[in-house]
Enzyme design. Structure first.
Site, short mmCIF file in Angstrom:
data_model
loop_
_atom_site.label_atom_id
_atom_site.label_comp_id
_atom_site.label_asym_id
_atom_site.label_seq_id
_atom_site.Cartn_x
_atom_site.Cartn_y
_atom_site.Cartn_z
CD GLU A 141 -2.55 1.07 2.78
OE1 GLU A 141 -2.79 -0.05 3.28
OE2 GLU A 141 -2.93 2.12 3.30
CD GLU A 161 -4.72 7.50 4.56
OE1 GLU A 161 -5.86 7.95 4.76
OE2 GLU A 161 -4.46 6.29 4.58
#
Ligand SMILES: *[C@@H]1O[C@H](CO)[C@@H](O)[C@H](O)[C@H]1NC(C)=O
Ligand SMILES: *[C@@H]1O[C@H](CO)[C@@H](O)[C@H](O)[C@H]1NC(C)=O
Ligand SMILES: *[C@@H]1O[C@H](CO)[C@@H](O)[C@H](O)[C@H]1NC(C)=O
Ligand SMILES: *[C@@H]1O[C@H](CO)[C@@H](O)[C@H](O)[C@H]1NC(C)=O
Ligand SMILES: *[C@@H]1O[C@H](CO)[C@@H](O)[C@H](O)[C@H]1NC(C)=O
Ligand SMILES: *[C@@H]1O[C@H](CO)[C@@H](O)[C@H](O)[C@H]1NC(C)=O
Length: 367
Positions: free
Chosen positions: A166, A170
Site C-alpha cells: 500500500e 491521506e
C-alpha cells in the site's frame, strides 16, 4: 494441492486449514475449493470475491483469484461519470467497459469547470470508496483533488495491492495545507510508523493540488504540484533482511471515510481531528461532506512490455523476497459465464476504506 501452499508460504510451520463460503480467511486458514477466493475483506466466496482485491495468499490456490487487468496509460477526467460503474455488484472483470468501480457510498458530477467527481460522506452512507479496475505495477499516479476540512473526516488517495502492499496520500480532518504519506508491505504494521507529513503551498480544501505517487521498482517518490516532498528507497525499507517495499500490482483507490465516530478508538478520533459534526454549516448547506476529484493521471512503468497479447498480471512462483513473482499474461480477467449480478455477502468495507491506516486507527493504533 497442499504442497502448493507450503511452497507459497514457506514461513508457515503447519498446513493451512480450509475455510468455507462466507467464512473468514487468512494466510493460515485459506478458502476451500467450493468457495476458493478470499476477498479483500477476508471472506471466502466465488464470482466477485475473485475480482479486485482477491487475496491470493489466503485463497484456495494461488491462481484462484481472477487475473488482474494490466496497467494502461490514461488520464481520467470527470466531465461525466459514465466510466465509473456505480455499483460494484455488477462488475464482471471487464476493465474495457469500466475504468472505475464505486465500492461503496455515493458519487455525483458537479458539472463545474469541465466536470468534477464528488465522492460523498453522509451520516447514512458511511463514506465512499472508488477503485480502479486496472492495476498499476509500478508507475506514476497523480490525482488532482480537493480534500475535506472537517474534524473526523478523512480523504485518501492510495494504491493497494491484493496482498496489501500500500502507498498512501491521506488527508485527515482539517489539515490546512498538510497531507500525510505512508507505505506498507503486505499489510505488515511496522514497528515504527512510515508516515510523514508534507505541506502544499495553499490549503487543500479550497484549492486543487496535484498529489503524485511516483512508484518505481527501486524508488518511491511523493510529490505535491510536481515538487518532490519525499523519497523512499527500496534498499532503505529492509526489515530483518526482507525489503518491506511495495512490490505487487495495485489498484488506485479514492475515498472519503468517517474516522471521528463513536465506534472509533480514541487514537482514531484524535488522528482525524475530533468527532464528526453533522451540524457543521458545510454539511447543512451541501447535504454531505465530500471530496472533489478533477483528474487522475496514470503513467505505467511496467518492467516488461504490455503491448500485444498481454492483458493481465497473474501470480507466479515464490521468490526469496517473500513476494510471489508477478507474470505478464494473456489470460482473461473476466468472470466465467458472468451474468451481471452475483450473490453479494455483506462485508465490512469500512475497514479498508482508507487502507491500512484506516484499519490501524479503527483498532486504536495511533499513527
Ligand atoms: C485466521 O483465521 C482463522 C479462522 O477464522 C482464525 O482462527 C485465526 O485466528 C486467523 N489468524 C490470523 C492470524 O488472523
Ligand atoms: C447494488 O446492486 C444490488 C443488486 O441490485 C443491490 O442489492 C444493492 O443495494 C446495490 N448497492 C447500492 C449501493 O446501490
Ligand atoms: C468488455 O467491454 C467492452 C466495452 O464495453 C466490450 O466491447 C466487450 O465486448 C466486453 N467484453 C466482454 C467479454 O463482455
Ligand atoms: C450535468 O450535466 C448533465 C448533462 O448536461 C446533466 O444531465 C446532469 O444532470 C448535470 N449534473 C449536475 C449535477 O448538474
Ligand atoms: C504473445 O504472443 C507472442 C507472439 O505471438 C508469443 O510468443 C507469446 O508467447 C505470447 N504471450 C503470451 C503471454 O501468451
Ligand atoms: C494466450 O496465448 C497462447 C499462446 O501464446 C494461446 O494459445 C492462447 O489461446 C492465448 N489465450 C488467450 C486467452 O488469448
Amino acid at each position: 494441492m497442499f504442497s502448493t501452499w507450503v511452497l507459497l508460504l514457506p514461513f508457515l510451520s503447519s498446513l493451512p486449514a480450509l475455510v468455507q463460503a462466507g467464512e473468514t480467511c487468512n494466510a493460515t486458514s485459506v478458502c476451500a475449493s467450493r468457495a476458493p477466493c478470499c476477498s479483500e475483506f477476508g471472506f471466502c466466496g466465488t464470482d466477485e470475491f475473485c475480482l479486485g482485491g482477491c487475496n491470493a495468499l489466503s485463497s484456495h490456490e494461488k491462481d484462484s483469484c481472477k487475473p488482474a487487468p494490466v496497467c494502461r496509460d490514461a488520464t481520467y477526467t470527470f466531465a461525466d461519470n459514465s466510466r465509473i460503474l456505480s455499483n460494484v455488484t455488477y462488475y464482471e472483470g471487464n476493465a474495457t467497459a469500466h475504468d472505475w468501480v464505486l465500492d461503496s457510498g455515493n458519487m455525483f458530477n458537479t458539472n463545474s469547470s469541465g466536470g468534477e467527481l464528488a465522492l460523498t460522506l453522509t451520516k447514512e452512507n458511511g463514506g465512499s470508496r472508488m477503485s480502479s479496475t486496472r492495476y498499476v505495477f509500478y508507475g506514476t499516479i497523480t490525482a488532482k483533488l480537493k480534500t475535506g476540512r472537517w474534524p473526523g473526516v478523512v480523504v485518501a488517495f492510495i494504491t493497494m495491492s491484493d496482498i496489501k502492499d500500500e502507498i498512501d496520500w491521506e488527508f485527515p480532518g482539517d489539515g490546512g495545507r498538510v497531507g500525510e504519506t505512508n507505505y506498507f508491505w503486505q499489510g505488515v504494521i511496522p514497528e515504527k510508523s512510515n508516515g510523514d507529513k508534507h505541506e502544499a503551498d495553499t490549503e487543500t480544501f479550497s484549492n486543487y493540488h496535484d498529489y503524485t505517487v511516483n512508484w518505481q521498482p527501486e524508488t518511491l517518490t511523493f510529490l505535491i504540484d510536481g515538487k518532490v516532498v519525499r523519497t523512499v528507497k527500496r534498499s532503505e525499507a529492509v526489515v530483518n533482511g526482507v525489503s518491506h517495499y511495495p512490490s505487487t500490482p495495485s489498484r488506485v483507490q479514492l475515498s472519503i471515510w468517517p474516522a471521528g465516530i463513536e465506534s472509533s478508538a480514541p487514537g482514531t478520533v484524535e488522528w482525524a481531528g475530533g468527532m464528526i459534526d453533522y451540524e457543521h454549516e458545510d454539511y447543512k448547506s451541501a447535504g454531505q461532506f465530500y471530496t472533489l476529484v478533477k483528474s487522475i493521471e496514470i503513467k505505467c512503468a511496467d518492467t516488461q512490455p504490455t503491448t500485444g497479447n498481454i492483458t493481465s498480471y497473474v501470480w507466479g512462483a515464490d521468490s526469496t523476497s517473500q513476494s510471489p513473482v508477478v507474470i505478464y499474461s494473456n489470460s482473461s480477467t473476466l468472470l466465467n459465464g458472468a451474468s451481471g449480478m452475483h450473490g453479494a455477502i455483506q462485508q465490512p468495507l469500512q475497514l479498508w476504506m482508507t487502507g491500512l491506516v484506516g484499519l490501524l486507527v479503527v483498532f486504536g493504533v495511533c499513527m
